[in-house]
Design an enzyme around this catalytic site. Structure first.
Site, mmCIF file in Angstrom:
data_model
loop_
_atom_site.group_PDB
_atom_site.id
_atom_site.type_symbol
_atom_site.label_atom_id
_atom_site.label_comp_id
_atom_site.label_asym_id
_atom_site.label_seq_id
_atom_site.Cartn_x
_atom_site.Cartn_y
_atom_site.Cartn_z
ATOM 1 N N LYS A 194 0.871 -1.177 0.000
ATOM 2 C CA LYS A 194 0.000 0.000 0.000
ATOM 3 C C LYS A 194 0.905 1.224 0.000
ATOM 4 O O LYS A 194 1.742 1.396 0.885
ATOM 5 C CB LYS A 194 -0.884 -0.006 1.247
ATOM 6 C CG LYS A 194 -1.760 1.230 1.339
ATOM 7 C CD LYS A 194 -2.730 1.129 2.493
ATOM 8 C CE LYS A 194 -3.565 2.381 2.609
ATOM 9 N NZ LYS A 194 -4.518 2.292 3.723
ATOM 10 N N ARG A 204 -10.392 10.115 2.490
ATOM 11 C CA ARG A 204 -10.138 10.787 3.775
ATOM 12 C C ARG A 204 -11.153 11.900 4.011
ATOM 13 O O ARG A 204 -11.540 12.152 5.156
ATOM 14 C CB ARG A 204 -8.698 11.308 3.812
ATOM 15 C CG ARG A 204 -7.693 10.169 3.823
ATOM 16 C CD ARG A 204 -6.254 10.664 3.785
ATOM 17 N NE ARG A 204 -5.326 9.549 3.612
ATOM 18 C CZ ARG A 204 -4.017 9.698 3.400
ATOM 19 N NH1 ARG A 204 -3.492 10.905 3.354
ATOM 20 N NH2 ARG A 204 -3.248 8.634 3.251
ATOM 21 N N LYS A 216 1.731 9.684 6.195
ATOM 22 C CA LYS A 216 1.766 8.240 6.431
ATOM 23 C C LYS A 216 3.017 7.583 5.842
ATOM 24 O O LYS A 216 3.057 6.368 5.648
ATOM 25 C CB LYS A 216 0.478 7.604 5.878
ATOM 26 C CG LYS A 216 -0.801 8.111 6.570
ATOM 27 C CD LYS A 216 -2.022 7.251 6.242
ATOM 28 C CE LYS A 216 -3.253 7.687 7.056
ATOM 29 N NZ LYS A 216 -4.413 6.791 6.852
ATOM 30 N N GLU A 232 7.592 -7.008 0.818
ATOM 31 C CA GLU A 232 6.301 -7.000 1.514
ATOM 32 C C GLU A 232 5.435 -8.197 1.108
ATOM 33 O O GLU A 232 4.763 -8.798 1.933
ATOM 34 C CB GLU A 232 5.547 -5.683 1.226
ATOM 35 C CG GLU A 232 6.180 -4.434 1.834
ATOM 36 C CD GLU A 232 5.929 -4.320 3.343
ATOM 37 O OE1 GLU A 232 5.300 -5.213 3.927
ATOM 38 O OE2 GLU A 232 6.377 -3.315 3.923
ATOM 39 N N LYS A 247 -2.407 -1.345 -3.801
ATOM 40 C CA LYS A 247 -3.208 -0.126 -3.717
ATOM 41 C C LYS A 247 -2.318 1.096 -3.861
ATOM 42 O O LYS A 247 -1.276 1.120 -3.218
ATOM 43 C CB LYS A 247 -3.871 -0.131 -2.343
ATOM 44 C CG LYS A 247 -4.805 0.984 -2.074
ATOM 45 C CD LYS A 247 -5.368 0.767 -0.698
ATOM 46 C CE LYS A 247 -6.362 1.858 -0.403
ATOM 47 N NZ LYS A 247 -6.911 1.709 0.909
ATOM 48 N N SER A 273 -10.287 5.847 -4.194
ATOM 49 C CA SER A 273 -11.232 6.961 -4.304
ATOM 50 C C SER A 273 -10.793 8.004 -5.336
ATOM 51 O O SER A 273 -11.613 8.491 -6.107
ATOM 52 C CB SER A 273 -11.414 7.606 -2.930
ATOM 53 O OG SER A 273 -10.170 8.023 -2.389
ATOM 54 N N TYR A 312 -15.218 1.354 -6.430
ATOM 55 C CA TYR A 312 -16.457 2.077 -6.104
ATOM 56 C C TYR A 312 -17.443 1.982 -7.262
ATOM 57 O O TYR A 312 -18.622 2.255 -7.098
ATOM 58 C CB TYR A 312 -16.145 3.535 -5.757
ATOM 59 C CG TYR A 312 -15.247 3.635 -4.546
ATOM 60 C CD1 TYR A 312 -15.775 3.481 -3.271
ATOM 61 C CD2 TYR A 312 -13.868 3.808 -4.678
ATOM 62 C CE1 TYR A 312 -14.952 3.510 -2.153
ATOM 63 C CE2 TYR A 312 -13.037 3.848 -3.568
ATOM 64 C CZ TYR A 312 -13.583 3.691 -2.311
ATOM 65 O OH TYR A 312 -12.775 3.707 -1.207
HETATM 66 C C1 PBG Z 1 -6.897 3.543 5.753
HETATM 67 C C2 PBG Z 1 -7.426 3.331 4.392
HETATM 68 C C3 PBG Z 1 -7.334 4.268 3.365
HETATM 69 C C4 PBG Z 1 -7.975 3.732 2.275
HETATM 70 C C5 PBG Z 1 -8.459 2.485 2.640
HETATM 71 N N1 PBG Z 1 -8.101 2.241 3.969
HETATM 72 C C6 PBG Z 1 -6.766 5.640 3.336
HETATM 73 C C7 PBG Z 1 -5.462 5.908 3.900
HETATM 74 O O1 PBG Z 1 -4.580 5.049 4.016
HETATM 75 O O2 PBG Z 1 -5.276 7.068 4.288
HETATM 76 C C8 PBG Z 1 -8.094 4.442 0.962
HETATM 77 C C9 PBG Z 1 -9.170 4.017 0.071
HETATM 78 C C10 PBG Z 1 -9.463 4.937 -1.043
HETATM 79 O O3 PBG Z 1 -8.835 6.001 -1.243
HETATM 80 O O4 PBG Z 1 -10.396 4.602 -1.780
HETATM 81 N N2 PBG Z 1 -6.643 2.483 6.538
#
Ligand code: PBG
Length: 332
Positions: A194, A204, A216, A232, A247, A273, A312
């Site tokens: 990720k 967010r 992060k 990983e 992701k 998203s 989505y």
């Molecule tokens: C956080 C999490 C995130 C998403 C899924 N789980 C955001 C982040 O790491 O800040 C993002 C999903 C998306 O943007 O559709 N645990």
């Protein structure tokens, strides 16, 4: 000319016969946002077409998705700020919003898989996926919390727990805790690579979960790195992951391919998203055709090596696919 590649594109029948990659509704997971209340659908401004749903509406939409052939939903709770704390303890409340949503879904649509997110951020007033002390994201201290969260989700009825936090060692900690609690049949979908991506912005916004301080980057991966993903992948596989998730999706097709080549486990891709928002925003301007671009991006994720796609657009895609079918006899 002896070689004419265009012969293999001559008409729909030829094209369908030799098509290498298919997207089926059964490849898709629908990520959904749940909130308190009843009969509520609160639109998310930066994700047109996506709303935060009260549990009754969530069940209704999941039934629609399931009837269209989408086998799984991934749940994200939108919590009131008053329930957020530095230790994220609401995450293990057996009567919490997420737990109630999972139980209700499994009661109403038992055959649909429910995937739950394991990370502190929706529950944390710091907006980080792990515990924070003096600006530092604590790894080992976070693991028991994640394990307890996964067990709490399993108790509510979750079929698949999906750690998205990127702490080291969490897959093993979660696997042990699930097994100790008698949940050896609960799957782990590990967000194994990720990335620290700006494409999570709309998510967010939806959960009001952006980090209050810092970023992060000490736990999510550097977008510039591919070799690190191999490490990983191998660790998460050793620790007992059942699925490996990459992701974001489209900007990381090479990482999806790398994962496919380094592991025999099922690979999932998350069209996040921001990817969805880009398609919707361009379509709203009349610059892109949403449906065609959605299907093309999902096809690309599958071609890169993803078995499973979190999107989505799952309900939209399944609706489009239902109308498609075999097209050779028709002009498409
Ligand atoms: C956080 C999490 C995130 C998403 C899924 N789980 C955001 C982040 O790491 O800040 C993002 C999903 C998306 O943007 O559709 N645990």
């Amino acid at each position: 000319m002896i070689q004419r590649p265009r012969r293999n594109r001559l008409n729909p029948a030829v094209r369908e016969l030799i098509r290498e990659t298919a997207v089926r509704p059964t490849n898709l997971v629908w990520p959904a946002f749940v909130q308190e209340g009843s009969n509520l659908r609160v639109p998310i401004a930066s994700m047109p077409g996506v709303s935060k749903l009260s549990v009754d509406q969530l069940v209704a939409d999941c039934q629609r998705a399931f009837d269209l052939g989408v086998p799984a939903v991934a749940l994200f709770p939108a919590l009131d700020d008053s329930l957020k704390s530095s230790d994220g303890k609401e995450s293990v409340n057996p009567d919490g919003l997420l737990q109630r949503a999972v139980t209700e879904l499994k009661k109403k649509i038992p055959a649909m898989l429910v995937v739950t997110d394991v990370a502190l951020d929706p529950y944390s007033c710091d907006g980080h996926d792990g515990l924070v002390r003096a600006g530092k994201i604590l790894n080992d201290e976070t693991l028991p919390l994640l394990a307890a969260m996964a067990v709490s989700q399993a108790e509510a009825g979750a079929d698949v727990v999906a750690p998205s936090d990127m702490m080291d060692g969490r897959v093993e900690a979660i696997r042990r805790a699930l097994d100790d609690a008698g949940f050896e049949d609960v799957l782990i979908c590990s967000y194994c690579a990720k990335y620290a991506s700006a494409f999570y912005g709309p998510f967010r916004d939806a959960l009001n979960s952006a980090p209050k301080a810092g970023d992060k980057k000490t736990y999510q991966m550097d977008p510039a790195n591919a070799r690190e993903a191999i490490r990983e992948i191998m660790l998460d596989e050793e620790e007992g992951a059942d699925w490996l998730l990459i992701k974001p999706g489209l900007p990381y097709l090479d990482i999806i391919r790398l994962t496919r080549e380094h592991s025999a486990l099922p690979v999932a891709a998350y069209q996040v998203s921001g990817e969805y928002a880009m398609l919707k925003a361009a379509a709203a301007e009349g610059w892109l055709d949403y449906e065609s671009c959605l299907m093309e991006s999902l096809t690309s994720l599958r071609r890169a090596g993803a078995d499973i796609i979190f999107t989505y657009g799952a309900i939209d895609a399944a609706t489009i696919l239902r109308g498609a079918g075999f097209a050779a006899g028709r002009r498409v």
